[in-house]
Motif scaffolding. Structure first.
Motif, PDB file in Angstrom:
ATOM      1  N   CYS A 232       0.947  -0.971   0.069  1.00 22.04           N
ATOM      2  CA  CYS A 232       0.060   0.345   0.446  1.00 22.04           C
ATOM      3  C   CYS A 232       0.700   1.077   0.097  1.00 22.04           C
ATOM      4  O   CYS A 232       1.876   1.616   0.976  1.00 22.04           O
ATOM      5  N   ALA A 234       1.275   4.632   1.047  1.00 24.37           N
ATOM      6  CA  ALA A 234       1.053   6.097   1.849  1.00 24.37           C
ATOM      7  C   ALA A 234       1.815   7.052   2.240  1.00 24.37           C
ATOM      8  O   ALA A 234       2.135   7.458   2.904  1.00 24.37           O
ATOM      9  N   ASP A 244      -4.922  10.570   2.308  1.00 32.04           N
ATOM     10  CA  ASP A 244      -4.941   9.293   2.124  1.00 32.04           C
ATOM     11  C   ASP A 244      -4.634   9.082   3.874  1.00 32.04           C
ATOM     12  O   ASP A 244      -4.494   7.935   4.604  1.00 32.04           O
ATOM     13  N   LEU A 248      -6.036   6.613   6.568  1.00 27.74           N
ATOM     14  CA  LEU A 248      -5.339   5.925   7.568  1.00 27.74           C
ATOM     15  C   LEU A 248      -5.981   5.892   9.035  1.00 27.74           C
ATOM     16  O   LEU A 248      -6.565   5.472   9.579  1.00 27.74           O
ATOM     17  N   VAL A 255      -7.994  -0.352   4.893  1.00 26.60           N
ATOM     18  CA  VAL A 255      -7.411  -0.762   3.302  1.00 26.60           C
ATOM     19  C   VAL A 255      -6.649  -2.257   3.961  1.00 26.60           C
ATOM     20  O   VAL A 255      -5.894  -2.790   2.620  1.00 26.60           O
ATOM     21  N   VAL A 362      -3.276   4.102  -1.030  1.00 30.20           N
ATOM     22  CA  VAL A 362      -5.193   3.691  -0.364  1.00 30.20           C
ATOM     23  C   VAL A 362      -6.066   3.749  -0.887  1.00 30.20           C
ATOM     24  O   VAL A 362      -6.990   2.801   0.276  1.00 30.20           O
TER      25      VAL A 362
END
Ligand SMILES: Cc1cc2nc3c(=O)[nH]c(=O)nc-3n(C[C@H](O)[C@H](O)[C@H](O)COP(=O)(O)O)c2cc1C
Length: 636
Positions: A232, A234, A244, A248, A255, A362
């Motif tokens: 991923c 990020a 993003d 998160l 995710v 993400v």
């Protein structure tokens, strides 16, 4: 307890729903980075103290960002079975007053942003707990969430749980339908059918290039090998971008679930989230989410009793923009210097430690669960034929409403800026919108009706990018904007290839000369030639796109460059060497405010005597201009 059956998942879902929608009153505080930086932690503390002091029977929770960052700190009061009210711009004092009012059985009438009657953003088949939107006690007309211009046109998929669940509780994610997609995949699908579904959805990567996600997965799946990886991305290095981070911090399990599905689809057993270390809260919540998923057996060995096992790790990046580029990112995870490599081979062929690897953004990952749960045709019905679904923009700059907005692709820039964004702040004129961060371009007013999608923005010399959208008004100098972005890419260039390393330096020198009033005839042609050369010859996407802000501003705002070069003027009155501050004698009444506020004593004049700016001392900070109440200071 390890969850191995759908019944067990459903039991946790029930627990989660009870936590998200308890029978008693619940107060939630938006505690993403945006909220905390506006003082949400102090508001939370004040709420907790007052609840304890009054002995109010209420649950107090943290949640992620609901999107309207400008209105932070945001506090939601959920009246069980009745209504949910969102309060904006809360302070510790107002938080105390809110609890006091609730304790007295009254509604707190100040700072109400909206009411949420029913959660249209819930996944299909879920209960809608605010079925009675008009409890008689509600004072006056409170706009509904769906009537607020910032929210009205949004369709939330990646952000559906942000601001609604406590991101540190897996039960609440499961309560809103989480991990059912992974269960469906592991109990009724094959890697081929998962990939077919993702391909059919039309999902394209949300990290910048817009490559079809299902196709990338298919390449990785078809590449032979026992060991494969999913990653991923990020890294999120674009100035002004925080989409993003918002996901998160507000919904990390979305995710994780997407990555587990992707890993199953390509045959990987291990994955990495590469996140910049400047996102400590995102990393903290991701760590909690991973360990909670491991505890429930939703990560680890034999997930849902299947023979699929998947381990997820976090790698913290040091915040280099180039490490968002996939080959540099892979090098960084491998412990090498984060520098790009020529492609092919693409990561799907030879990625992390030489193994087939898929890297997705993400947002891309967070769309996977909903696509699998609700089907490709549901997803594909959103957006345009070439750009399906939704994406999240960080809408910032000179608009009235700033924050995270998830829109169906294909809505126009005008809708984005003038409806969702509420128009230009201070009633000023729109000048340009910059999409795609340092790799993107500046789009002028004549193209405001352009749909937001990969090809349409690309045709204008910009890119959709990862979701940065910076709005500029008449006071922004487009030469200065180009200089800002080139300064950024020059600093962030890893230096491995000459065109990017040297080229961005040369572009910067020329732009500096122009904004210093030292530009020369022929500079624009040189800038264009050099930009095109850098784009054609750079090794990676950083250099290949770095000149876009220069090219787009020359294309659409050439006369502004010419004013700098030929007339020695900055029409937006931004470039300091090209402007001077003067006192208008007829308007100055000698009040002395400017003289007293000038940080370098560059204004002289006795009380009630017309003042004068001493040009040799003036540092052009603009304080006198901003503070004069009589319009007696002018810039030219
Ligand atoms: C200089 C540079 C920086 C990048 N930064 C990011 C980033 O921060 N996040 C991201 O998802 N993609 C970034 N990308 C794009 C990635 O290389 C890659 O295309 C993307 O992660 C693929 O995921 P997607 O298919 O889901 O978009 C960057 C590319 C370049 C050239």
């Amino acid at each position: 307890m390890k969850v191995t059956t759908l019944e067990q998942l459903k039991a946790i879902k029930e627990q989660g729903l009870k936590l998200t929608y308890p029978e008693k009153l619940k107060i939630m505080v938006g505690m993403a980075t945006c909220g905390i930086s506006s003082g949400a932690d102090k508001v939370y503390k004040a709420l907790r103290q007052k609840i304890e002091e009054l002995g109010l029977d209420a649950a107090l929770e943290q949640t992620g960002c609901i999107g309207f960052c400008q209105k932070e700190p945001l506090v939601d009061v959920v009246y069980p079975g009745k209504v949910r009210l969102t309060y904006e711009a809360m302070t510790p004092e107002k938080a105390e007053a809110l609890v006091t009012a609730i304790n007295a059985g009254e509604f707190y009438p100040d700072n109400i942003l909206c009411r949420i009657d029913q959660e249209d953003i819930l996944m299909e088949g879920q209960t809608r707990p605010y079925a009675n939107p008009h409890p008689p006690e509600l004072p006056g007309e409170i706009p509904s969430y769906n009537e607020i211009p910032f929210f009205k046109k949004q369709v939330k998929i990646a952000l559906k749980n942000c601001g609604f669940i406590n991101p540190e509780r897996i039960e609440e994610y499961i309560g809103r339908g989480g991990y059912t997609a992974l269960h469906k995949v592991l109990t009724s699908m094959t890697s081929e059918t998962v990939i077919a579904e993702v391909k059919a959805s039309g999902l394209r990567g949300r990290g910048g290039a817009g490559f079809p996600t299902g196709l990338k997965w298919e390449f990785a799946r078809n590449n032979p090998g026992e060991i494969k990886y999913v990653i991923c991305n990020a890294d999120e290095g674009d100035p002004g971008a925080f989409m993003d981070r918002g996901i998160l911090e507000g919904d990390p399990h979305a995710v994780i679930e997407g990555m587990a599905i992707g890993a199953f689809a390509i045959g990987a057993r291990e994955g990495y989230v590469y996140c910049r270390a400047e996102y400590p809260l995102a990393i903290h919540r991701l760590k909690i989410a991973i360990s909670q998923a491991e505890e429930l057996g939703l990560l680890g060995e034999n997930i849902f009793g299947s023979d699929f096992s998947f381990k997820l790790k976090i790698r913290e990046g040091a915040g280099a923009f180039v490490c968002g580029e996939e080959t540099a990112l892979i090098a960084s995870i491998e412990g090498k210097v984060g520098e790009p490599k020529p492609r092919p081979p693409f990561p799907a062929q030879s990625g992390l430690w030489g193994k087939p690897t898929i890297i997705n953004n993400v947002k891309t990952w967070s769309h996977i669960g909903p696509i699998v749960a609700r089907g490709a045709s549901w997803y594909g019905a959103l957006g345009t034929p070439n750009a399906k679904g939704t994406t999240v923009f960080a809408l910032v700059g000179k608009v009235n409403n700033t924050g995270l907005a998830e829109i169906p692709l294909g809505i126009t820039l005008r809708e984005m800026i003038f409806e969702i964004g509420g128009g230009i702040a201070g009633g000023r004129e729109f000048k340009a919108v910059q999409t795609g961060g340092p790799s993107g371009g500046c789009i002028p007013a004549e193209y405001l009706d352009t749909p937001v999608d990969y090809e349409s923005l690309g045709a204008l010399g910009s890119i959709m990018g990862s979701g940065g959208m910076i709005v500029m008004d008449e006071r922004d100098c487009m030469v200065n904007v180009a200089k800002y972005f080139i300064d950024f890419t020059k600093d962030e260039s890893c230096g491995k290839c000459t065109p990017c390393r040297e080229g961005t330096e040369r572009l910067m020198e020329m732009l500096e000369a122009i904004t210093d009033g030292k530009g020369q005839e022929g500079d624009l042609d040189k800038l264009v030639r050099m930009s095109e050369l850098i784009k054609k010859t750079s090794l990676c996407g950083l250099g290949q796109t770095a000149p876009n802000p220069v090219l787009s501003t020359i294309k659409y705002f050439r006369e502004e460059y010419e004013a700098h070069i030929r007339d020695g003027k900055c029409p937006a009155q931004v470039c300091k060497p090209l402007i001077t501050f003067h006192v208008v004698e007829d308007l100055c009444n000698g009040c002395q405010l400017c003289r007293l506020l000038c940080p370098v004593e560059a204004i002289e004049g006795a009380k009630k005597v017309v003042h004068k700016v001493i040009q040799e001392k003036c540092i052009k900070c603009g304080t006198c201009f901003d503070k004069c109440k009589f319009g007696a200071i002018i810039v030219d």
